[in-house]
Write a protein that holds these residues in place. Sequence first.
Motif, mmCIF file in Angstrom:
data_model
loop_
_atom_site.group_PDB
_atom_site.id
_atom_site.type_symbol
_atom_site.label_atom_id
_atom_site.label_comp_id
_atom_site.label_asym_id
_atom_site.label_seq_id
_atom_site.Cartn_x
_atom_site.Cartn_y
_atom_site.Cartn_z
ATOM 1 N N GLU A 1 78.856 14.600 30.307
ATOM 2 C CA GLU A 1 79.405 14.898 31.491
ATOM 3 C C GLU A 1 77.603 15.548 32.207
ATOM 4 N N MET A 2 77.180 15.788 32.165
ATOM 5 C CA MET A 2 75.679 16.042 32.729
ATOM 6 C C MET A 2 75.736 15.017 33.622
ATOM 7 N N GLU A 3 75.527 13.829 32.993
ATOM 8 C CA GLU A 3 74.711 12.883 33.667
ATOM 9 C C GLU A 3 75.344 12.267 34.664
ATOM 10 N N LYS A 4 76.844 12.336 34.237
ATOM 11 C CA LYS A 4 78.197 11.682 35.753
ATOM 12 C C LYS A 4 77.740 12.929 36.743
ATOM 13 N N ASN A 5 77.693 13.595 36.223
ATOM 14 C CA ASN A 5 77.354 14.667 37.363
ATOM 15 C C ASN A 5 75.910 14.658 37.986
ATOM 16 N N GLY A 6 75.454 13.856 37.705
ATOM 17 C CA GLY A 6 73.476 14.103 38.589
ATOM 18 C C GLY A 6 72.589 14.359 38.686
ATOM 19 N N ILE A 7 72.964 14.575 35.985
ATOM 20 C CA ILE A 7 71.187 15.040 35.782
ATOM 21 C C ILE A 7 71.320 14.781 35.195
ATOM 22 N N PRO A 8 70.569 14.197 34.329
ATOM 23 C CA PRO A 8 69.549 13.631 33.552
ATOM 24 C C PRO A 8 69.902 14.181 32.263
ATOM 25 N N SER A 9 69.835 14.420 31.235
ATOM 26 C CA SER A 9 69.994 14.795 29.780
ATOM 27 C C SER A 9 69.457 13.853 29.142
ATOM 28 N N TYR A 10 68.435 13.865 28.869
ATOM 29 C CA TYR A 10 67.087 13.626 27.756
ATOM 30 C C TYR A 10 67.591 13.832 26.215
ATOM 31 N N ASP A 11 67.484 13.340 25.365
ATOM 32 C CA ASP A 11 67.328 14.024 23.625
ATOM 33 C C ASP A 11 66.128 14.978 23.731
ATOM 34 N N LYS B 1 67.735 22.754 46.147
ATOM 35 C CA LYS B 1 66.394 21.998 46.750
ATOM 36 C C LYS B 1 64.886 21.677 45.450
ATOM 37 N N LYS B 2 65.330 22.183 43.985
ATOM 38 C CA LYS B 2 64.280 21.759 43.109
ATOM 39 C C LYS B 2 65.360 20.598 41.985
ATOM 40 N N PRO B 3 64.354 19.921 41.785
ATOM 41 C CA PRO B 3 65.286 19.118 40.550
ATOM 42 C C PRO B 3 65.203 19.700 39.435
ATOM 43 N N ILE B 4 66.750 19.872 38.474
ATOM 44 C CA ILE B 4 66.743 20.288 37.567
ATOM 45 C C ILE B 4 67.027 19.192 36.238
ATOM 46 N N ILE B 5 66.054 18.924 35.347
ATOM 47 C CA ILE B 5 66.772 17.810 34.021
ATOM 48 C C ILE B 5 66.965 18.346 33.001
ATOM 49 N N THR B 6 67.626 18.338 31.879
ATOM 50 C CA THR B 6 68.422 19.152 30.769
ATOM 51 C C THR B 6 67.604 18.099 29.458
ATOM 52 N N VAL B 7 68.205 18.953 28.372
ATOM 53 C CA VAL B 7 67.058 18.486 27.093
ATOM 54 C C VAL B 7 68.375 18.768 26.026
ATOM 55 N N SER B 8 68.860 17.719 25.218
ATOM 56 C CA SER B 8 69.721 18.399 24.386
ATOM 57 C C SER B 8 69.419 17.201 23.302
ATOM 58 N N THR B 9 69.675 17.851 21.875
ATOM 59 C CA THR B 9 69.540 16.791 20.557
ATOM 60 C C THR B 9 70.598 16.465 20.110
ATOM 61 N N GLY B 10 70.938 15.690 19.635
ATOM 62 C CA GLY B 10 72.582 16.382 18.453
ATOM 63 C C GLY B 10 73.605 14.786 18.232
ATOM 64 N N GLY B 11 74.298 15.320 18.150
ATOM 65 C CA GLY B 11 75.050 14.830 17.216
ATOM 66 C C GLY B 11 76.725 13.811 18.160
ATOM 67 N N GLU B 12 78.255 14.189 17.915
ATOM 68 C CA GLU B 12 78.955 13.243 18.637
ATOM 69 C C GLU B 12 79.103 15.036 19.878
ATOM 70 N N PHE B 13 79.733 16.155 19.607
ATOM 71 C CA PHE B 13 79.889 17.122 20.112
ATOM 72 C C PHE B 13 78.949 16.935 21.389
ATOM 73 N N THR B 14 77.326 17.568 20.476
ATOM 74 C CA THR B 14 76.041 17.158 21.490
ATOM 75 C C THR B 14 76.349 15.875 22.949
ATOM 76 N N ARG B 15 76.669 14.677 22.750
ATOM 77 C CA ARG B 15 76.917 13.266 22.953
ATOM 78 C C ARG B 15 77.653 13.126 24.438
ATOM 79 N N ILE B 16 78.781 13.985 24.229
ATOM 80 C CA ILE B 16 79.708 14.095 25.325
ATOM 81 C C ILE B 16 79.327 14.966 26.528
ATOM 82 N N LEU B 17 78.728 16.210 25.777
ATOM 83 C CA LEU B 17 78.439 16.900 26.861
ATOM 84 C C LEU B 17 77.251 16.566 27.160
ATOM 85 N N LYS B 18 76.362 15.571 26.514
ATOM 86 C CA LYS B 18 75.367 14.398 27.602
ATOM 87 C C LYS B 18 75.996 14.384 28.739
#
Lengths: 456, 456
Positions: free
Chosen positions: A423-433, A404-421
């Motif tokens: 996945e996060m985005e596709k499932n409703g969680i913004p993933s900022y750089d 019931k609270k917003p959760i947002i994420t931050v991940s910086t990185g290259g290709e490995f990170t991009r794919i996981l970001k």
Amino acid sequence: MNLDKFFSAKSIAIVGVSPEPAKVGHIIFSNFIDAKYGGSVYPVNPHIDKILGRKSYPSVLDIPEKVELAIIAVPAEASLKVVEQCGKKGIKDIVMVTAGFREVGNYELDRKLEKLLKKYRIRCVGPNCLGCFDAHTGLDTLFLPRSRLQRPGKGGIAFICQSGAVGSATMDLAAKEGYGFSKFVSYGNAMNVDETDILEYFGKDPQTRVICMYIEGMRDGKKFLRTASKISEKKPVIAIKGGVTSEGGRAILSHTGSLAGSAEVYFGAFRQAGVTKADTLQELFNYARIFDKSICACGPRIQVITNGGGYGILSTDSIIKSGLVMAKPSAMTLKELRRRHPKVVTSNPIDLLGDASTQMYRDAIELCLNDRNIDAIIVITLYQTPRLGTDVVGSIIELNKLSKKPIITVSTGGEFTRILKMEMEKNGIPSYDYPDEAVNSMKQLVEYCRGKGICK
Amino acid sequence: MNLDKFFSAKSIAIVGVSPEPAKVGHIIFSNFIDAKYGGSVYPVNPHIDKILGRKSYPSVLDIPEKVELAIIAVPAEASLKVVEQCGKKGIKDIVMVTAGFREVGNYELDRKLEKLLKKYRIRCVGPNCLGCFDAHTGLDTLFLPRSRLQRPGKGGIAFICQSGAVGSATMDLAAKEGYGFSKFVSYGNAMNVDETDILEYFGKDPQTRVICMYIEGMRDGKKFLRTASKISEKKPVIAIKGGVTSEGGRAILSHTGSLAGSAEVYFGAFRQAGVTKADTLQELFNYARIFDKSICACGPRIQVITNGGGYGILSTDSIIKSGLVMAKPSAMTLKELRRRHPKVVTSNPIDLLGDASTQMYRDAIELCLNDRNIDAIIVITLYQTPRLGTDVVGSIIELNKLSKKPIITVSTGGEFTRILKMEMEKNGIPSYDYPDEAVNSMKQLVEYCRGKGICK
């Protein structure tokens, strides 16, 4: 103003379809073919018989069926005749891609067009615009090839854009980042359909969750203020104003022929109308991301959870500078976390350290979700550390679904990170750089939610 | 301080190489194997005989050769004994990855380590750090697997980073964006090799063109001021300070055990030493990009060339807000451009409009390069427009090679755009996503070049 036909017309005439593939009319027509649009589409060009295997009509008057929308892509000199024919055919909605009016000083042509539109009671998006795009129906008047400008999938972001390039390039970027759109309009010179008409329409559009605007000038500020105030109560409106300096204002004259007006007046109006102001295109997109995906934050008390100490520190600085508040997690939360994971730095930020595991993230997030001292959570996941399973993404997604609270994420990185970001985005969680992007977006969410009576 | 061995030791001992693949020592050792490092690498672990096909040594004392660098990745309790053995072996340089010292309140262990280092005159990077990476020699003590953290290619950017995560995640992102690095150090608790020692060393490093720093705390401000002032005369130094708020400062204590100090004192020192201050990680990276690739700007007069009117307007606003100046191109420049391309909007911005061609870009850029009223050029290329050939990239690269003025570009978009941006970057031209990123980076370049006596 009923703008239905601009997004879901059942029969469409495209006037000025050249056989040359790089020409505007050709691209628009082939976009409809490529998208397998669900209505009838009639190419109009008196000089050819067939185009891309379809019969070409000499004029809209020769089309056997009733036409609900005309898209006009002929040179300025020829455009009035086409509008006249549209009027006679009983077409009430046109997208006028054609440029060469007020924005190049041709005020006479402007006046003539205006008169014609009035005479036949035609609603006109443009002239000097890209027109309309609807990700849900597939209607697409953008003369930018699909091979160069990726169309976004179905989603909740709408964009009202005076400049074609600003909106379309941002949409292209958003598509790459996995964001879906509802509708898009580039309205150019705003002859008789303006930003406020579109805003009002999008306000009622059930597919639109958040409305972005790029505005150069406005003819009727009061109308905007009235409408935006109403809409922003129901859904977030984010606006960026072009021409906030006098030098920028001068450049507007030769672009859409608008009067820039005083930036302060605009900013005041945005504030009064509950419109979220963006200062840069990046901010506009970042804010749209959180509004599109997140539930409301019921207060400004932010908890940071991280596996990188430096990121925790930069996030803390950013939270304080933004005017948000570092949450003070309850003694119980911290005690329980320490009991389960003795090495973890338990305060705010909670630093799970470089050997953080998925279970540590789960526990920390879960405890924070149940802590009444915390309104929202920024989770920093640096996926480079060897101990962190990629299942941390699934865990956060799962917790977010129940949250019931917003959760947002931050991940910086290259290709490995991009794919996981993604996945996060596709499932409703913004993933900022970067931390500050997340914090500043969260700030807008908190501001927007304040006083909306959504939280108890 | 001579830090050569930290980047190009010919014989290296890695102490604490576990057979378990997710453990720190194992990852470091396998990174050396994967990178086919050009020196001898000796794994040390008394409990095993072999690791990854190589003989394992019970202690550094058992290594038959002279050892130039030891990388220590054993638990804190065991680390002092290892350092003692390093001392006896005559090793003068160690990277101490091990954590569990000052940053967790273990001041006693701290003091003991310091005493040992003094006794044997050992230079120590760390403890509580990721250590060193050199893209040119391949030396790499980062315990982050290559599958998760892409190593950048050879290049001119160096990063001095107190936090491991901040530097390594940024490096991972930079690698994805095609940027090359010279050297990287995460120095953690800065026991006896601190940010200034590394800065001084990088100042002399011929491969390093620009130095980035992430600083949490500093023990000797005067030493930094003196060194940074000297280095920044020769190459740009960009710094971001973590813990600029009191809340952020508190978080530092449990991270690297440093004292944050007053942000204003740091910012004053940066100013005085000619260090470029970044407020966010994104700024840090954006500034590094322009410093890495661009020649000096001899003044603040910026010309904007665009094929999207809205982008021109946003760039203009950004230039004015940043304190840069909109160049006033000479009458001759504008007249000649108008003669060749009558429809183009000739002022500043020069708007080549939505049907801009490569030739139009060539002509506009060439004329501006020869115009003495212009110091630098921001070229906006929105690749989505159908008339613009992809050869525009090659043309701009070609013009830039001959140019005595910096040229930077802005392009927003999806996959089609990304490929062309990478091409631009690979050939020495920064290609930013958004106008304000380009403008603010240009602002730093102009500021840095001012008074350097580079221009006549």
